[in-house]
Design an enzyme around this catalytic site. Structure first.
Site, PDB file in Angstrom:
ATOM      1  N   MET A  26       0.865  -1.182   0.000  1.00  0.00           N
ATOM      2  CA  MET A  26       0.000   0.000   0.000  1.00  0.00           C
ATOM      3  C   MET A  26       0.904   1.236   0.000  1.00  0.00           C
ATOM      4  SD  MET A  26      -3.172  -0.990  -0.043  1.00  0.00           S
ATOM      5  CE  MET A  26      -4.034   0.474   0.476  1.00  0.00           C
ATOM      6  N   TRP A  87      14.082  31.172  -0.528  1.00  0.00           N
ATOM      7  CA  TRP A  87      14.049  30.242  -1.653  1.00  0.00           C
ATOM      8  C   TRP A  87      12.940  30.641  -2.613  1.00  0.00           C
ATOM      9  CZ3 TRP A  87      17.574  27.326  -3.481  1.00  0.00           C
ATOM     10  CH2 TRP A  87      17.278  26.291  -4.380  1.00  0.00           C
ATOM     11  N   GLU A 161      13.454  25.998   6.315  1.00  0.00           N
ATOM     12  CA  GLU A 161      14.875  25.859   6.595  1.00  0.00           C
ATOM     13  C   GLU A 161      15.192  25.796   8.092  1.00  0.00           C
ATOM     14  OE1 GLU A 161      16.551  28.337   2.702  1.00  0.00           O
ATOM     15  OE2 GLU A 161      16.775  29.196   4.702  1.00  0.00           O
ATOM     16  N   HIS A 187      17.557  18.609   4.665  1.00  0.00           N
ATOM     17  CA  HIS A 187      16.975  19.384   5.755  1.00  0.00           C
ATOM     18  C   HIS A 187      17.071  18.648   7.097  1.00  0.00           C
ATOM     19  CE1 HIS A 187      14.779  22.574   3.174  1.00  0.00           C
ATOM     20  NE2 HIS A 187      15.831  22.101   2.543  1.00  0.00           N
ATOM     21  N   HIS A 214      -6.579  16.851  -5.284  1.00  0.00           N
ATOM     22  CA  HIS A 214      -7.479  17.044  -6.429  1.00  0.00           C
ATOM     23  C   HIS A 214      -8.607  18.045  -6.196  1.00  0.00           C
ATOM     24  CE1 HIS A 214      -5.595  13.625  -8.465  1.00  0.00           C
ATOM     25  NE2 HIS A 214      -5.776  12.918  -7.368  1.00  0.00           N
TER      26      HIS A 214
END
Length: 389
Positions: A26, A87, A161, A187, A214
């Site tokens: 799964m 970023w 971060e 990280h 979705h």
């Protein structure tokens, strides 16, 4: 490489977790993701956690949720105050949802947003502040929180971060209305790829769950605030209510996250010990401007700005680091305003952008890891000392 930018934090526990998922057959988002979300939220003392497939997706889903909340949703031409250094995917979702960005300079010693300019940045169109704690070092999150409360603004905290850092004893990534984390390889903890959103707001939580999956109703609680269920189970199984995405995480990532989270405190303690040693070696040297710790940093990395008044040659430094087999890179992408992509943004700057340009032109960072780096830090000092004589 002798001194790498990033290193694996996995042990046998993570490998065993992967095998359990493989044996279960799964793989799509399920029980392991749910367990990790709950454990992560509990760890940080926040009500809800929503895992996604990256920190960048966490920012995208969180901004999307703000655009669809019932009261005062973000709208095109609204303004958000942002720092000049972060970023790229801190900024992209705001651009993609039609917001205007107002850039503030950073403090040279912390590399975080200069909050003394917040009042000057405020206009009637301001709706949010996006605050980022750069490379483990807490931004002035308490100041931003008070500013947002005073002016009825959304506080968006990008903590991708700085997992494990604290300010006034409160973890970073818990000050905002929405808070985002990255679980990328380099990280503080890693689920290969992955991200997390934390919030105490029930509506934003449900919106984030819908937007990651979705925009449909399948991931919603029975008492969802977003829609009313009909009695047509056939339709309800594939009912779409929001223009969402598919940024779901895998069960593999959720299972690894459960194991990694158990190790976060230990990892952070070692990173801080390395940070203390690094500071002892470099803080008194006028050639190098290093980060001034605000609160308790989780020391993602070790940053340097070559003192611009001393006219040091960064290219020579880079060559010396490369020859010594020491990894390095620009500080969090440098000044975002200097990148080509800025031509696609609606933006302006609040006052001159000086310190972000200094960091861009004279700065770099090297890695920190959750193991003893004193020997590498000693070598680093020797290399930089020779390269800047």
């Amino acid at each position: 490489m002798y001194y790498e930018l990033a290193a694996s934090t996995w042990g046998p526990e993570e490998v065993e977790a992967l095998h359990r998922v493989i044996d279960s057959n799964m793989f799509t988002m399920g029980e392991n993701v749910r367990r990790f979300e709950q454990a992560f939220a509990a760890k940080f003392g926040v009500k809800h956690g929503v895992m996604v497939n990256s920190g960048s997706s966490a920012n995208l889903v969180a901004v999307a949720a703000l655009a669809y909340k019932r009261e005062k949703p973000l709208q095109r031409s609204d303004e958000v105050i942002v720092p000049a250094i972060s970023w790229s995917t801190t900024f992209y979702p705001f651009q993609q949802y039609g917001l205007k960005l107002r850039f503030l300079d950073v403090e040279l010693d912390t590399l975080n947003m200069d909050v003394s300019k917040l009042e000057a940045a405020l206009t009637p169109r301001t709706r949010a502040v996006a605050v980022v704690s750069i490379l483990g070092n807490p931004a002035a999150l308490d100041v931003v929180r008070a500013f947002c409360d005073k002016h009825d603004l959304i506080m968006f905290e990008d903590n991708c971060e700085s997992m494990g850092a604290t300010l006034n004893g409160k973890p970073t990534g818990t000050y905002g209305d929405l808070n985002t984390f990255s679980l990328f390889f380099s990280h503080h903890i890693s689920t290969m790829e992955g991200g997390m959103i934390l919030t105490d707001n029930d509506e934003l939580y449900q919106l984030c769950r819908a937007m990651r999956n979705h925009g449909w109703t399948r991931d919603q609680p029975a008492d969802s605030m977003l829609f009313e269920r009909s009695e047509d189970d056939f339709f309800e199984a594939y009912r779409f209510i929001l223009p969402g995405y598919n940024v779901r995480p895998l069960e593999l990532s959720g299972a690894v996250g459960v194991e990694q989270l158990k190790k976060l405190d230990g990892f952070t303690a070692v990173r801080r010990a390395n940070g203390t040693y690094f500071t002892q070696r470099f803080a008194a040297d006028p050639r190098f401007i290093i980060q001034r710790e605000n609160g308790e940093s989780s020391w993602f990395s070790f940053t340097f700005i070559l003192n611009p008044n001393m006219k040091l040659d960064r290219k020579r430094v880079m060559q010396s680091l490369k020859a010594a087999d020491i990894g390095y890179r620009i500080i969090t992408g440098g000044n975002f305003l200097r990148h080509d992509v800025i031509k696609h943004f609606d933006y302006d700057c609040v006052g001159p952008i000086i310190n972000a340009n200094i960091a861009h032109d004279h700065g770099f960072f090297v890695g920190n890891h959750p193991f003893d780096l004193r020997d590498r830090i000693d070598t680093l000092y020797q290399v930089l000392d020779e390269a800047t004589r």
